[in-house]
Design a protein around this motif. Structure first.
Motif, mmCIF file in Angstrom:
data_model
loop_
_atom_site.group_PDB
_atom_site.id
_atom_site.type_symbol
_atom_site.label_atom_id
_atom_site.label_comp_id
_atom_site.label_asym_id
_atom_site.label_seq_id
_atom_site.Cartn_x
_atom_site.Cartn_y
_atom_site.Cartn_z
ATOM 1 N N ASN A 1 0.800 -1.226 0.000
ATOM 2 C CA ASN A 1 0.000 0.000 0.000
ATOM 3 C C ASN A 1 0.832 1.276 0.000
ATOM 4 O OD1 ASN A 1 -2.379 -1.437 0.032
ATOM 5 N ND2 ASN A 1 -2.564 -1.433 2.271
ATOM 6 N N HIS A 2 2.090 1.173 0.463
ATOM 7 C CA HIS A 2 2.883 2.376 0.689
ATOM 8 C C HIS A 2 4.050 2.569 -0.270
ATOM 9 C CE1 HIS A 2 0.743 3.398 4.387
ATOM 10 N NE2 HIS A 2 0.766 2.100 4.678
ATOM 11 N N ILE A 3 4.630 1.483 -0.767
ATOM 12 C CA ILE A 3 5.792 1.619 -1.655
ATOM 13 C C ILE A 3 5.684 0.672 -2.851
ATOM 14 C CG2 ILE A 3 7.351 2.350 0.201
ATOM 15 C CD1 ILE A 3 8.527 -0.419 0.257
ATOM 16 N N ILE A 4 6.400 1.021 -3.899
ATOM 17 C CA ILE A 4 6.530 0.148 -5.053
ATOM 18 C C ILE A 4 7.983 0.210 -5.521
ATOM 19 C CG2 ILE A 4 5.715 1.970 -6.631
ATOM 20 C CD1 ILE A 4 4.556 -0.318 -8.379
ATOM 21 N N VAL A 5 8.566 -0.956 -5.791
ATOM 22 C CA VAL A 5 9.959 -1.054 -6.216
ATOM 23 C C VAL A 5 9.992 -1.750 -7.573
ATOM 24 C CG1 VAL A 5 12.275 -1.878 -5.629
ATOM 25 C CG2 VAL A 5 10.670 -1.238 -3.801
ATOM 26 N N ASP B 1 11.012 12.881 -22.921
ATOM 27 C CA ASP B 1 10.684 11.453 -22.955
ATOM 28 C C ASP B 1 9.840 11.073 -21.741
ATOM 29 O OD1 ASP B 1 12.129 11.237 -25.272
ATOM 30 O OD2 ASP B 1 13.935 10.452 -24.302
ATOM 31 N N THR B 2 9.021 10.042 -21.903
ATOM 32 C CA THR B 2 8.148 9.599 -20.815
ATOM 33 C C THR B 2 8.982 9.085 -19.650
ATOM 34 O OG1 THR B 2 6.435 8.963 -22.391
ATOM 35 C CG2 THR B 2 6.285 8.025 -20.179
ATOM 36 N N PRO B 3 8.855 9.672 -18.455
ATOM 37 C CA PRO B 3 9.637 9.201 -17.312
ATOM 38 C C PRO B 3 9.048 7.934 -16.703
ATOM 39 C CG PRO B 3 8.269 11.053 -16.662
ATOM 40 C CD PRO B 3 8.068 10.882 -18.140
ATOM 41 N N LEU B 4 9.905 7.194 -16.023
ATOM 42 C CA LEU B 4 9.479 5.970 -15.352
ATOM 43 C C LEU B 4 8.387 6.251 -14.329
ATOM 44 C CD1 LEU B 4 10.012 2.910 -14.996
ATOM 45 C CD2 LEU B 4 11.793 3.501 -13.335
ATOM 46 N N SER B 5 8.446 7.403 -13.691
ATOM 47 C CA SER B 5 7.419 7.752 -12.696
ATOM 48 C C SER B 5 6.026 7.767 -13.331
ATOM 49 C CB SER B 5 7.730 9.105 -12.058
ATOM 50 O OG SER B 5 7.885 10.110 -13.049
ATOM 51 N N ASP B 6 5.904 8.260 -14.562
ATOM 52 C CA ASP B 6 4.615 8.267 -15.252
ATOM 53 C C ASP B 6 4.162 6.852 -15.614
ATOM 54 O OD1 ASP B 6 4.501 10.983 -15.044
ATOM 55 O OD2 ASP B 6 4.601 11.406 -17.192
ATOM 56 N N VAL B 7 5.126 6.012 -15.983
ATOM 57 C CA VAL B 7 4.808 4.624 -16.322
ATOM 58 C C VAL B 7 4.278 3.889 -15.090
ATOM 59 C CG1 VAL B 7 5.758 2.428 -17.155
ATOM 60 C CG2 VAL B 7 6.547 4.576 -18.160
ATOM 61 N N VAL B 8 4.916 4.128 -13.945
ATOM 62 C CA VAL B 8 4.469 3.490 -12.701
ATOM 63 C C VAL B 8 3.085 4.001 -12.313
ATOM 64 C CG1 VAL B 8 4.963 3.169 -10.241
ATOM 65 C CG2 VAL B 8 6.824 3.082 -11.907
ATOM 66 N N VAL C 1 -3.004 9.812 -9.672
ATOM 67 C CA VAL C 1 -2.350 8.823 -8.812
ATOM 68 C C VAL C 1 -1.187 9.496 -8.085
ATOM 69 C CG1 VAL C 1 -0.998 6.684 -8.764
ATOM 70 C CG2 VAL C 1 -2.998 6.871 -10.259
ATOM 71 N N TYR C 2 -1.103 9.311 -6.772
ATOM 72 C CA TYR C 2 0.021 9.867 -6.001
ATOM 73 C C TYR C 2 1.246 8.963 -6.166
ATOM 74 C CZ TYR C 2 2.921 11.595 -2.212
ATOM 75 O OH TYR C 2 3.964 12.111 -1.499
ATOM 76 N N LEU C 3 2.394 9.564 -6.434
ATOM 77 C CA LEU C 3 3.646 8.810 -6.500
ATOM 78 C C LEU C 3 4.791 9.753 -6.169
ATOM 79 C CD1 LEU C 3 4.476 5.829 -7.322
ATOM 80 C CD2 LEU C 3 5.391 6.870 -9.392
ATOM 81 N N GLY C 4 5.594 9.378 -5.180
ATOM 82 C CA GLY C 4 6.731 10.196 -4.781
ATOM 83 C C GLY C 4 8.037 9.549 -5.188
ATOM 84 N N THR C 5 8.897 10.328 -5.839
ATOM 85 C CA THR C 5 10.209 9.819 -6.245
ATOM 86 C C THR C 5 11.184 9.951 -5.080
ATOM 87 O OG1 THR C 5 9.794 10.467 -8.535
ATOM 88 C CG2 THR C 5 12.087 10.048 -7.912
ATOM 89 N N VAL C 6 11.798 8.842 -4.699
ATOM 90 C CA VAL C 6 12.665 8.808 -3.525
ATOM 91 C C VAL C 6 14.140 8.945 -3.910
ATOM 92 C CG1 VAL C 6 13.292 7.464 -1.481
ATOM 93 C CG2 VAL C 6 10.976 7.308 -2.395
ATOM 94 N N ALA D 1 7.430 6.054 -3.532
ATOM 95 C CA ALA D 1 6.443 6.063 -2.449
ATOM 96 C C ALA D 1 5.051 6.184 -3.052
ATOM 97 C CB ALA D 1 6.705 7.235 -1.512
ATOM 98 N N LYS D 2 4.128 5.354 -2.582
ATOM 99 C CA LYS D 2 2.750 5.388 -3.076
ATOM 100 C C LYS D 2 1.836 6.254 -2.203
ATOM 101 C CE LYS D 2 0.810 1.553 -4.484
ATOM 102 N NZ LYS D 2 0.355 0.154 -4.468
ATOM 103 N N THR D 3 2.338 6.668 -1.038
ATOM 104 C CA THR D 3 1.524 7.490 -0.137
ATOM 105 C C THR D 3 2.344 8.663 0.393
ATOM 106 O OG1 THR D 3 2.133 6.232 1.844
ATOM 107 C CG2 THR D 3 0.188 5.473 0.615
#
Length: 232
Positions: free
Chosen positions: A19-23, A39-46, A60-65, A79-81
């Motif tokens: 629920n909180h992270i994706i790797v 170019d399309t960033p990986l963050s957008d793909v995720v 969709v919320y997504l934080g780049t760590v 981070a997903k939250t």
């Protein structure tokens, strides 16, 4: 959302998700965040993957760590939250996240294992860092630990652990000791790889889950490639 992003999400290699992270296991050529290339960033793909998988309405919320260089492959965590993001940032800042890299070099270092200490200065004009033995103006101290873990026919596999996280740090420091990474023209390797990748792979990550407070250890498979296959 573009067709390109939706098709890319189907190629996404997810190593861990809750629920909180994706790797994910980043491919060579993917950029983690958007840049001047457009170019399309990986963050957008995720984000597209999450939106589709969970049928999420709206944004969709997504934080780049953290990030990986474009030609580099391996582990990238998001981070997903909003709860997880500052906690993950704190873990990285306090060096409580252990990241292990694999690097393939042609000329092995003179020592089987060593700690490298340099002062790195970035030149934004050519997006390149330069290593110095002593501190110079605007330079930052860089420390890494390496060891030889396998000798191949024509190459050597190194395991690298970073103590600091500087711009192009592994690439710069290995080049400085005469062991540039395979395919890395920018830092002195003799020729590029056909797919514009370099043989630098974020292999493993270990950390305490920011919410569950449980240890997490993840390993990213290496790319499908003759040299990488020989490393396993």
């Amino acid at each position: 959302m573009s067709t390109k992003i939706l098709s890319n999400k189907d190629n996404l290699q997810v190593l861990y998700e809750d629920n909180h992270i994706i790797v994910v296991n980043k491919r060579a050529g993917d950029i983690v965040q958007g840049d001047k290339t457009g170019d399309t960033p990986l963050s957008d793909v995720v984000k597209a993957y999450i939106k589709y998988k969970y049928n999420k309405p709206g944004n969709v919320y997504l934080g780049t760590v953290h990030r990986l260089d474009r030609p580099t492959t391996g582990i990238v965590m998001f981070a997903k939250t909003s709860k997880a993001l500052p906690r993950l940032n704190k873990l990285f800042l306090s060096k409580e996240v252990k990241k292990t890299y694999w690097a393939v070099v042609k000329k092995p270092p003179s020592k089987p294992e060593d700690t490298l200490i340099h002062w790195l200065k970035k030149n934004p004009k050519n997006n390149k860092s330069y290593a110095h033995q002593k501190q110079v103006k605007d330079s930052k101290k860089a420390i890494l630990h390496y060891k030889i873990i396998k000798k191949l026919d024509n190459y050597t596999l190194l395991e690298v652990n970073l103590e600091t996280g500087r711009h192009h740090q592994i690439r710069t420091q290995l080049s400085q000791i005469g062991s540039p990474i395979k395919g890395d023209l920018k830092y002195g390797f003799e020729r590029s790889n056909k797919d514009a990748s370099i043989h630098l792979h974020a292999r493993q990550i270990e950390f305490m889950h920011p919410v569950k407070k449980e240890p997490v250890s993840l390993v990213a498979p290496t790319p499908n490639d003759v040299i990488w296959d020989a490393c396993i």
